[in-house]
Design a protein around this motif. Sequence first.
Motif, PDB file in Angstrom:
ATOM      1  N   SER A 102      -5.887   4.426 -12.155  1.00 60.09           N
ATOM      2  CA  SER A 102      -5.123   5.650 -12.423  1.00 60.09           C
ATOM      3  C   SER A 102      -3.724   5.615 -11.828  1.00 60.09           C
ATOM      4  O   SER A 102      -2.855   6.397 -12.211  1.00 60.09           O
ATOM      5  N   GLY A 103      -3.478   4.702 -10.896  1.00 60.66           N
ATOM      6  CA  GLY A 103      -2.158   4.577 -10.296  1.00 60.66           C
ATOM      7  C   GLY A 103      -1.256   3.586 -11.002  1.00 60.66           C
ATOM      8  O   GLY A 103      -0.172   3.274 -10.508  1.00 60.66           O
ATOM      9  N   ALA A 104      -1.706   3.090 -12.148  1.00 58.52           N
ATOM     10  CA  ALA A 104      -0.945   2.042 -12.849  1.00 58.52           C
ATOM     11  C   ALA A 104      -0.245   2.568 -14.092  1.00 58.52           C
ATOM     12  O   ALA A 104      -0.034   1.825 -15.049  1.00 58.52           O
ATOM     13  N   SER A 105       0.162   3.821 -14.076  1.00 59.59           N
ATOM     14  CA  SER A 105       0.844   4.368 -15.255  1.00 59.59           C
ATOM     15  C   SER A 105       2.165   3.655 -15.537  1.00 59.59           C
ATOM     16  O   SER A 105       2.710   3.753 -16.639  1.00 59.59           O
ATOM     17  N   TRP A 106       2.675   2.923 -14.549  1.00 51.93           N
ATOM     18  CA  TRP A 106       3.928   2.187 -14.729  1.00 51.93           C
ATOM     19  C   TRP A 106       3.847   1.157 -15.849  1.00 51.93           C
ATOM     20  O   TRP A 106       4.895   0.701 -16.349  1.00 51.93           O
ATOM     21  N   ILE A 107       2.644   0.798 -16.276  1.00 53.92           N
ATOM     22  CA  ILE A 107       2.529  -0.173 -17.373  1.00 53.92           C
ATOM     23  C   ILE A 107       3.082   0.406 -18.675  1.00 53.92           C
ATOM     24  O   ILE A 107       3.330  -0.346 -19.631  1.00 53.92           O
TER      25      ILE A 107
ATOM     26  N   ALA B   8     -13.138  -0.348 -12.568  1.00 51.79           N
ATOM     27  CA  ALA B   8     -14.065  -0.738 -11.506  1.00 51.79           C
ATOM     28  C   ALA B   8     -13.934  -2.205 -11.119  1.00 51.79           C
ATOM     29  O   ALA B   8     -14.733  -2.711 -10.348  1.00 51.79           O
ATOM     30  N   ASP B   9     -12.932  -2.910 -11.638  1.00 50.38           N
ATOM     31  CA  ASP B   9     -12.783  -4.336 -11.375  1.00 50.38           C
ATOM     32  C   ASP B   9     -11.711  -4.562 -10.306  1.00 50.38           C
ATOM     33  O   ASP B   9     -10.522  -4.468 -10.580  1.00 50.38           O
ATOM     34  N   PRO B  10     -12.120  -4.861  -9.061  1.00 48.87           N
ATOM     35  CA  PRO B  10     -11.145  -5.038  -7.967  1.00 48.87           C
ATOM     36  C   PRO B  10     -10.396  -6.360  -8.032  1.00 48.87           C
ATOM     37  O   PRO B  10      -9.467  -6.577  -7.265  1.00 48.87           O
ATOM     38  N   SER B  11     -10.776  -7.254  -8.946  1.00 48.62           N
ATOM     39  CA  SER B  11     -10.147  -8.570  -8.998  1.00 48.62           C
ATOM     40  C   SER B  11      -8.838  -8.573  -9.774  1.00 48.62           C
ATOM     41  O   SER B  11      -8.151  -9.585  -9.828  1.00 48.62           O
ATOM     42  N   LEU B  12      -8.505  -7.458 -10.392  1.00 47.61           N
ATOM     43  CA  LEU B  12      -7.283  -7.391 -11.184  1.00 47.61           C
ATOM     44  C   LEU B  12      -6.102  -7.014 -10.294  1.00 47.61           C
ATOM     45  O   LEU B  12      -6.125  -6.010  -9.598  1.00 47.61           O
ATOM     46  N   PHE B  13      -5.059  -7.801 -10.356  1.00 46.26           N
ATOM     47  CA  PHE B  13      -3.895  -7.584  -9.511  1.00 46.26           C
ATOM     48  C   PHE B  13      -2.700  -7.178 -10.370  1.00 46.26           C
ATOM     49  O   PHE B  13      -2.787  -7.059 -11.586  1.00 46.26           O
ATOM     50  N   SER B  14      -1.563  -6.978  -9.720  1.00 45.55           N
ATOM     51  CA  SER B  14      -0.377  -6.502 -10.428  1.00 45.55           C
ATOM     52  C   SER B  14       0.064  -7.467 -11.523  1.00 45.55           C
ATOM     53  O   SER B  14       0.634  -7.046 -12.530  1.00 45.55           O
ATOM     54  N   ALA B  15      -0.198  -8.768 -11.338  1.00 44.05           N
ATOM     55  CA  ALA B  15       0.191  -9.744 -12.365  1.00 44.05           C
ATOM     56  C   ALA B  15      -0.520  -9.449 -13.680  1.00 44.05           C
ATOM     57  O   ALA B  15       0.083  -9.569 -14.761  1.00 44.05           O
ATOM     58  N   PHE B  16      -1.787  -9.050 -13.606  1.00 45.24           N
ATOM     59  CA  PHE B  16      -2.521  -8.710 -14.831  1.00 45.24           C
ATOM     60  C   PHE B  16      -1.919  -7.473 -15.485  1.00 45.24           C
ATOM     61  O   PHE B  16      -1.747  -7.427 -16.712  1.00 45.24           O
ATOM     62  N   TYR B  17      -1.596  -6.464 -14.674  1.00 44.38           N
ATOM     63  CA  TYR B  17      -1.044  -5.243 -15.245  1.00 44.38           C
ATOM     64  C   TYR B  17       0.339  -5.480 -15.853  1.00 44.38           C
ATOM     65  O   TYR B  17       0.726  -4.806 -16.814  1.00 44.38           O
ATOM     66  N   ARG B  18       1.080  -6.432 -15.333  1.00 48.25           N
ATOM     67  CA  ARG B  18       2.356  -6.776 -15.962  1.00 48.25           C
ATOM     68  C   ARG B  18       2.128  -7.391 -17.340  1.00 48.25           C
ATOM     69  O   ARG B  18       2.881  -7.131 -18.288  1.00 48.25           O
TER      70      ARG B  18
END
Length: 329
Positions: free
Chosen positions: A110-115, A79-89
């Motif tokens: 749910s779309g970040a399974s690439w992590i 629910a946190d919209p402030s997280l961007f791809s840099a965080f997921y990396r």
Amino acid sequence: MSLPTLPPELVDNIILYVAPADLVAVSHTCSSLCPVAQRLLYRHIAISPWSRNINVVATLAKRPDLAHFVRSFSITTAADPSLFSAFYRLLADALSGMTEVISLNLLVDSGASWILEKSGRNITYHRLEQFNCSFPLDFTVAEFLGKTPALLQLEVDSMPCVPSRPIPSLPATTIPRLAHFIGSARAARAIVPGRPLQSIHLNEGDLGEEDLASLAQANADVLVLGATASTPPVPLLESIARHLPHLAYLRIMTTYHFTQAPEVGFMDQVANALAALPDLTAFELSGMHWGSSKRGDDGSKRVWQSSPLGNTFNRSEDITTDSDIFLQY
């Protein structure tokens, strides 16, 4: 005798009782105590927006020596919209260092399974026993599961997704010890066959004959089943009895027959259908709890009451709600 000069096992036992806030001070006391304190500080990590500890992801990403200490890791950020791809990396890097993790909960986009891609390539999570995620069962998740030979509990594909998205097939050698599954009916068709599933909870999808035939291909007796269905309850129960005859607990959520008063004899029909499940001790149909009793010690079938449980019914033979089998839900 000073603390650092004590045998390592004694130091571990002493510091085990130190509060987390004080462990930080201990880690700065001397070089010999720092690894012990860090091992305890990073053993169990729960990250959430309200905990205000999300920066620990960056720490673990930059310090794989600390990520190696992690035994349980849980993160909730959906629910946190402030997280961007840099965080997921950074999260991907942190996960790749948690090679000794036992419990892993990833409630993120749910779309970040690439992590999981980096973790699924050259790393084996040989101690991972429990994995919950908000991802669909896609090819990245399937590759990751191939690196978890000790997995016992799995939750995947629980969120509604695009029906056209393909479900990958899993090799027979993947997750060979899996005993508990939570997810969609479509994911269950790929995961259950050939694996020793004992409890299955389908929280998305419409349970039907094809699904039951797939669940019956588990190479262990399925004892617990929870599912949703829109078909008439009585024929569905009859199909369940044919495919999964060893069920001990059954929970079905359906709207059929409950938008209006049930037909005359409906309760008796349900009770008769339940009698075909000799090991069943507890049943729930859309919030109505049923119970049973044995006629005697002669091995005769259980007698199911044909109405929701009342205060006068003896439930001593029922599965208790604090037993291990209920902890999966």
